[in-house]
Design an enzyme around this catalytic site. Structure first.
Site, PDB file in Angstrom:
ATOM      1  N   ASP A  33       2.359   8.871  13.613  1.00 29.58           N
ATOM      2  CA  ASP A  33       3.267   8.794  12.465  1.00 29.58           C
ATOM      3  C   ASP A  33       4.470   9.667  12.814  1.00 29.58           C
ATOM      4  OD1 ASP A  33       2.528   8.066   9.194  1.00 29.58           O
ATOM      5  OD2 ASP A  33       4.361   9.186   9.620  1.00 29.58           O
ATOM      6  N   ILE A  34       5.568   9.443  12.090  1.00 28.49           N
ATOM      7  CA  ILE A  34       6.716  10.346  12.273  1.00 28.49           C
ATOM      8  C   ILE A  34       6.461  11.657  11.543  1.00 28.49           C
ATOM      9  CG2 ILE A  34       8.101   9.629  10.267  1.00 28.49           C
ATOM     10  CD1 ILE A  34      10.535   9.582  12.211  1.00 28.49           C
ATOM     11  N   PHE A  71       0.928  -0.077  10.760  1.00 28.33           N
ATOM     12  CA  PHE A  71       1.183   0.141   9.330  1.00 28.33           C
ATOM     13  C   PHE A  71       2.359   1.092   9.097  1.00 28.33           C
ATOM     14  CE2 PHE A  71      -2.154  -1.502   6.313  1.00 28.33           C
ATOM     15  CZ  PHE A  71      -2.672  -2.440   7.180  1.00 28.33           C
ATOM     16  N   HIS A 113       6.751  -9.410   0.174  1.00 27.78           N
ATOM     17  CA  HIS A 113       8.208  -9.528   0.087  1.00 27.78           C
ATOM     18  C   HIS A 113       8.798 -10.440   1.175  1.00 27.78           C
ATOM     19  CE1 HIS A 113       8.020  -6.909  -3.261  1.00 27.78           C
ATOM     20  NE2 HIS A 113       7.362  -5.998  -2.558  1.00 27.78           N
ATOM     21  N   TYR A 136      14.038  -5.278   3.206  1.00 26.34           N
ATOM     22  CA  TYR A 136      12.667  -4.856   3.525  1.00 26.34           C
ATOM     23  C   TYR A 136      11.793  -6.095   3.815  1.00 26.34           C
ATOM     24  CZ  TYR A 136       7.917  -3.153   2.426  1.00 26.34           C
ATOM     25  OH  TYR A 136       6.572  -2.869   2.452  1.00 26.34           O
ATOM     26  N   LYS A 140      10.001  -7.848   7.419  1.00 24.36           N
ATOM     27  CA  LYS A 140       8.639  -8.385   7.556  1.00 24.36           C
ATOM     28  C   LYS A 140       8.704  -9.807   8.149  1.00 24.36           C
ATOM     29  CE  LYS A 140       6.555  -4.796   5.642  1.00 24.36           C
ATOM     30  NZ  LYS A 140       5.917  -3.780   6.484  1.00 24.36           N
TER      31      LYS A 140
HETATM   32  N1  LIG Z   1       1.009  -0.125  -0.326  1.00 22.60           N
HETATM   33  C1  LIG Z   1       1.244  -1.397  -0.584  1.00 22.60           C
HETATM   34  O1  LIG Z   1       0.913  -1.920  -1.662  1.00 22.60           O
HETATM   35  C2  LIG Z   1       1.903  -2.264   0.458  1.00 22.60           C
HETATM   36  C3  LIG Z   1       2.294  -3.562   0.081  1.00 22.60           C
HETATM   37  C4  LIG Z   1       2.862  -4.386   1.057  1.00 22.60           C
HETATM   38  C5  LIG Z   1       3.012  -3.937   2.360  1.00 22.60           C
HETATM   39  N2  LIG Z   1       2.644  -2.667   2.673  1.00 22.60           N
HETATM   40  C6  LIG Z   1       2.856  -2.224   4.057  1.00 22.60           C
HETATM   41  O2  LIG Z   1       1.750  -1.445   4.489  1.00 22.60           O
HETATM   42  C7  LIG Z   1       2.206  -0.417   5.374  1.00 22.60           C
HETATM   43  C8  LIG Z   1       1.725   0.945   4.861  1.00 22.60           C
HETATM   44  O3  LIG Z   1       2.204   1.139   3.551  1.00 22.60           O
HETATM   45  P1  LIG Z   1       1.901   2.467   2.734  1.00 22.60           P
HETATM   46  O4  LIG Z   1       1.774   2.072   1.304  1.00 22.60           O
HETATM   47  O5  LIG Z   1       0.800   3.217   3.382  1.00 22.60           O
HETATM   48  O6  LIG Z   1       3.289   3.226   2.881  1.00 22.60           O
HETATM   49  P2  LIG Z   1       3.575   4.766   3.198  1.00 22.60           P
HETATM   50  O7  LIG Z   1       5.035   4.967   2.960  1.00 22.60           O
HETATM   51  O8  LIG Z   1       2.632   5.628   2.434  1.00 22.60           O
HETATM   52  O9  LIG Z   1       3.262   4.874   4.748  1.00 22.60           O
HETATM   53  C9  LIG Z   1       4.175   4.491   5.748  1.00 22.60           C
HETATM   54  C10 LIG Z   1       4.096   5.495   6.872  1.00 22.60           C
HETATM   55  O10 LIG Z   1       5.028   5.107   7.893  1.00 22.60           O
HETATM   56  C11 LIG Z   1       5.603   6.295   8.407  1.00 22.60           C
HETATM   57  N3  LIG Z   1       6.922   6.046   9.008  1.00 22.60           N
HETATM   58  C12 LIG Z   1       8.098   5.792   8.379  1.00 22.60           C
HETATM   59  N4  LIG Z   1       9.096   5.710   9.260  1.00 22.60           N
HETATM   60  C13 LIG Z   1       8.545   5.934  10.484  1.00 22.60           C
HETATM   61  C14 LIG Z   1       9.093   5.996  11.792  1.00 22.60           C
HETATM   62  N5  LIG Z   1      10.405   5.828  12.050  1.00 22.60           N
HETATM   63  N6  LIG Z   1       8.257   6.238  12.818  1.00 22.60           N
HETATM   64  C15 LIG Z   1       6.925   6.430  12.601  1.00 22.60           C
HETATM   65  N7  LIG Z   1       6.349   6.385  11.384  1.00 22.60           N
HETATM   66  C16 LIG Z   1       7.168   6.141  10.330  1.00 22.60           C
HETATM   67  C17 LIG Z   1       5.742   7.226   7.204  1.00 22.60           C
HETATM   68  O11 LIG Z   1       5.848   8.595   7.605  1.00 22.60           O
HETATM   69  C18 LIG Z   1       4.457   6.925   6.431  1.00 22.60           C
HETATM   70  O12 LIG Z   1       3.415   7.839   6.731  1.00 22.60           O
HETATM   71  C19 LIG Z   1       3.727  -0.535   5.418  1.00 22.60           C
HETATM   72  O13 LIG Z   1       4.092  -1.291   6.568  1.00 22.60           O
HETATM   73  C20 LIG Z   1       4.085  -1.329   4.186  1.00 22.60           C
HETATM   74  O14 LIG Z   1       5.268  -2.078   4.355  1.00 22.60           O
HETATM   75  C21 LIG Z   1       2.104  -1.811   1.751  1.00 22.60           C
END
Ligand SMILES: NC(=O)c1ccc[n+]([C@@H]2O[C@H](COP(=O)([O-])OP(=O)(O)OC[C@H]3O[C@@H](n4cnc5c(N)ncnc54)[C@H](O)[C@@H]3O)[C@@H](O)[C@H]2O)c1
Length: 280
Positions: A33-34, A71, A113, A136, A140
């Site tokens: 993760d970042i 993710f 989305h 966004y 995807k």
């Molecule tokens: N939670 C939902 O309901 C939902 C719905 C649709 C899609 N998603 C997808 O699931 C995935 C996880 O979602 P989430 O809810 O855990 O979101 P989240 O924001 O909690 O987690 C995303 C993670 O990605 C990391 N990140 C961001 N930019 C980065 C970079 N440049 N380099 C490395 N890491 C980076 C962030 O630090 C974070 O920990 C995402 O791809 C999101 O688009 C989630």
């Protein structure tokens, strides 16, 4: 048992849910993760802080990996330039690095989305064309198309999980259709990993909701059989007295609030404002 799984977005909400089950599916789990490392790591887990947008930081993570559970991303609508690094270039860096390292499969967290502008009552299935509601969602779509291309041109498999609303409980009327429970997320990811062959497959990430608005029939071979149902929370959710305006496009489109947020503006901030106004 796989040799090594790489999990991106490991510090995020869903990454945190997935770390433990993924660690049981491989000899080594490399979480990245970042953000800084979680306080405690699992016995077979290592953590590397890396920026998805930087190829030289991503490439070394792939060494010896069989699968990547991707993710990590910027999880909101924002200006194109904000999404370009993590969501567009980041996805390319994952595919290019995975391919060169001989990774077999990517499990990609796509989103509703990517098809957010469809009417919720159209009853779309997995044949529906892309119809993103935001930059966004566009990222995807880009990654889904890239994933299909890497399968067709280079033999790297992907399952794209079009996740809808993955939360501990369904929190509003829309979520009665769109909810994905955490246990069902784990079932979905586990099936995507242990299915012998997937080629390029898309599947909607939702639970077994009575009010589901999309059909996963064309991906049934994956064996994903969700067990949770948002209907169990219907009295609680509808008891809040919510009366959605049926003419409001956000209630008519699969993408919900993201379908009406202006391009480039935060959808998350808009949702927060709306739920404060509703007294939630
Ligand atoms: N939670 C939902 O309901 C939902 C719905 C649709 C899609 N998603 C997808 O699931 C995935 C996880 O979602 P989430 O809810 O855990 O979101 P989240 O924001 O909690 O987690 C995303 C993670 O990605 C990391 N990140 C961001 N930019 C980065 C970079 N440049 N380099 C490395 N890491 C980076 C962030 O630090 C974070 O920990 C995402 O791809 C999101 O688009 C989630």
């Amino acid at each position: 048992m796989l040799k090594k799984i790489v999990l991106t977005g490991a510090c995020g909400a869903l990454g945190t849910v997935l770390r433990e089950p993924l660690s049981r599916m491989a000899e080594t789990l490399l979480s990245t993760d970042i953000a800084a490392a979680p306080e405690t790591l699992l016995p077979n887990e290592t953590f590397v802080q890396a920026d998805l947008a930087e190829r030289d930081q991503i490439e070394p993570l792939m060494e010896g990996a069989e699968m990547v559970v991707h993710f990590g991303s910027y999880v909101d609508e924002g200006p194109f330039e904000t999404l370009l690094g993590p969501n567009f270039i980041g996805a390319y860096n994952i595919y290019e690095s995975a391919y060169h390292a001989g990774v077999r499969r990517v499990i990609f967290s796509s989103s509703v989305h990517s098809v957010g502008m469809y009417r919720a009552n159209e009853g779309i299935d997995l044949d529906a064309r892309h119809r993103p509601d935001t930059f966004y969602g566009l990222a995807k779509c880009f990654t889904e198309d890239m994933a299909r291309m890497y399968w067709e041109k280079r033999g790297l498999e992907t399952v794209s999980l079009r996740i809808f609303s993955c939360t501990p409980e369904p929190g509003n009327a829309r979520a009665l259709s769109t909810w994905l429970s955490y246990p069902d997320l784990v079932r979905l990811v586990s099936r995507s990993i242990d299915s012998p062959t997937v080629g390029y497959t898309e599947i909607f990430g939702i639970s077994n909701n009575d009010r589901a608005q999309v059909s996963n029939a064309k991906a049934s071979f994956l064996g994903y059989r969700p067990k949770d149902n948002a209907e169990d929370y219907a009295d609680k959710v509808l008891g809040k007295g919510l009366k959605p305006d049926p003419q409001d496009p956000q209630h008519m489109c699969l993408g919900g609030p993201f379908a009406i947020v202006p391009l480039g503006e935060s959808g998350v901030a808009m949702i927060r404002k709306m739920s404060e106004a509703a007294g939630d």
